[in-house]
Design an enzyme around this catalytic site. Structure first.
Site, mmCIF file in Angstrom:
data_model
loop_
_atom_site.group_PDB
_atom_site.id
_atom_site.type_symbol
_atom_site.label_atom_id
_atom_site.label_comp_id
_atom_site.label_asym_id
_atom_site.label_seq_id
_atom_site.Cartn_x
_atom_site.Cartn_y
_atom_site.Cartn_z
ATOM 1 N N ASP A 1 9.541 45.885 34.486
ATOM 2 C CA ASP A 1 10.753 47.062 33.737
ATOM 3 C C ASP A 1 9.965 46.385 32.415
ATOM 4 O OD1 ASP A 1 11.349 44.121 33.287
ATOM 5 O OD2 ASP A 1 13.444 44.451 33.585
ATOM 6 N N GLU B 1 19.741 47.423 41.732
ATOM 7 C CA GLU B 1 19.037 47.842 40.931
ATOM 8 C C GLU B 1 18.872 48.884 40.471
ATOM 9 O OE1 GLU B 1 16.258 46.726 39.422
ATOM 10 O OE2 GLU B 1 16.218 44.638 40.598
ATOM 11 N N TYR C 1 9.101 51.456 40.203
ATOM 12 C CA TYR C 1 9.788 50.200 39.016
ATOM 13 C C TYR C 1 10.919 49.427 40.224
ATOM 14 C CZ TYR C 1 13.483 46.397 37.836
ATOM 15 O OH TYR C 1 13.523 45.961 37.553
#
Ligand code: SF4
Length: 384
Positions: A149, A48, A131
């Site tokens: 996202d 991520e 997020y």
């Protein structure tokens, strides 16, 4: 299945069709576990960070090597930040590398080296916002949430024909997607929404004919899919100017200096030069890093940062071996290969026709891999 998007199918039905499509369409990616197999939380967290501003195809090429070097939070927490910056070389947006290093240290000091599963605890770690916390919680721990996202914003703005501008959607969508949270397989569902945005609901040319949600999609029915989400006009980037000095010796050593440990390109190595000014610097007022017969290298080098348009002119000189610089240090080729060199430094060296050491050459080839701000907006996680 509804054919009237004014009355779309219930979220459960939409989720069922999405997962059915995902089962056959999902890409094999090095950080993605097989269906039904628990994901490694550290792999998910690292992916991520990497995917925040770099395209998925690039991350996929670099991920395995990166994880071999830092297989768990402890291995990164115990390494100097320079080692992380070096492994990050060519991926751009180096602040992420520093934050990931700080995050690994916080995981070790606060959570005994294990990535926490609770989104609230995740959010308190360096570099982790709403997020990323939701993505790690959903994908690695099956926490019932739906990370929002850019891809997910795009899909939902079209599915529900939301006409608010993008900044408003960013604020509002986490609440609006709650009815779509999958409580049985939140890991698969989170990745399925992202995958639909990457492979089908594309930014400028959505492939509505191939979409598993086409019968429910309001924007498709209204003929406005490609117009959503609505974007505000991009801000102008301020232009800055500088002159940089490329000093090299006959043994191949280059004169480099380290940037400050905070701010843009923090801790990276660069060619010495003037400050970045809002008008072209007056060369007569500059003191080069060594006394030499400086020659201009033809052309202006332009480098775009997210919020800055940098225009550079380059001066070059070959100097004797014993030359003592006023600032910076001499770095022979084998040491340059181990330094964190940002794309900007490599671009300047390439502009001057300098041969870089093999490892730095490898990074040089990756320079085009760093997505521009526009590319990032449009193709995050896309395989393009
Ligand atoms: Fe996106 Fe088209 Fe699918 Fe709607 S039908 S979600 S616009 S790809």
């Amino acid at each position: 299945m509804s054919t009237n998007p004014a009355h779309p199918d219930p979220p459960e039905e939409i989720g069922r069709r999405l997962l059915q499509w995902y089962a056959g369409a999902r890409r094999t990616l090095p950080w993605r576990s097989e269906t039904g197999v628990p994901a490694d939380p550290w792999s998910v967290l690292v992916s991520e960070f990497l995917l925040q501003q770099t395209r998925v195809a690039v991350v996929a090429r670099r991920f395995t090597d990166f994880m071999r070097r830092f297989p768990d939070p402890a291995s990164m927490a115990g390494a100097p930040v320079e080692a992380v910056l070096h492994a990050w070389q060519g991926l751009g947006y180096y602040r992420r590398a520093r934050l990931l290093h700080a995050c690994a240290q916080a995981i070790c000091s606060r959570h005994d080296g294990s990535v926490p599963s609770d989104p609230g605890l995740l959010r308190r770690l360096p570099g982790i916002g709403p997020y990323t916390a939701a993505a790690v919680a959903a994908i690695a721990f099956r926490h019932p949430c739906l990370p929002v996202d850019g891809n997910v914003i795009r899909v939902f703005s079209r599915l529900l024909a939301l006409q608010d501008p993008l900044p408003v959607l960013r604020r509002q969508l986490p609440a609006r997607v709650l009815p779509f949270v999958d409580r049985v397989a939140p890991d698969e569902a989170a990745q399925a929404w992202m995958e639909l945005g990457s492979l089908v609901c594309l930014p400028s040319r959505p492939r509505c004919g191939d979409c598993c949600l086409r019968a429910s999609c309001r924007a498709r029915a209204l003929g406005i899919a490609a117009e959503l989400p609505r974007r505000p006009a991009p801000p102008d980037r301020p232009v800055r100017y500088a002159i940089v000095f490329l000093a090299h010796r006959s043994d191949g050593a280059l004169l480099l200096r380290r940037r400050p440990s905070t701010g843009i390109l923090a801790g990276m190595f660069e060619l010495p030069g003037s400050e970045w000014l809002d008008s072209p610097p007056d060369e007569r007022s500059l003191t080069p890093p060594v006394a030499a017969g400086w020659r201009p290298v033809a052309g202006e080098i332009r480098h775009l940062f997210t919020h800055l348009d940098l225009r550079l002119r380059l001066r070059r000189a070959e100097v004797p071996l014993a030359t003592v610089p006023r600032e910076g240090d001499w770095y022979p080729p084998h040491r340059i290969a181990r330094l964190p060199l940002p794309a900007l430094t490599r671009k300047l060296l390439r502009h001057a026709g300098m041969e870089l050491p093999a490892e730095a050459m490898d990074a040089r080839h990756r320079e085009g891999d760093v997505a521009s701000a526009r590319e990032r907006r449009q193709s995050r996680r896309s395989g393009a």
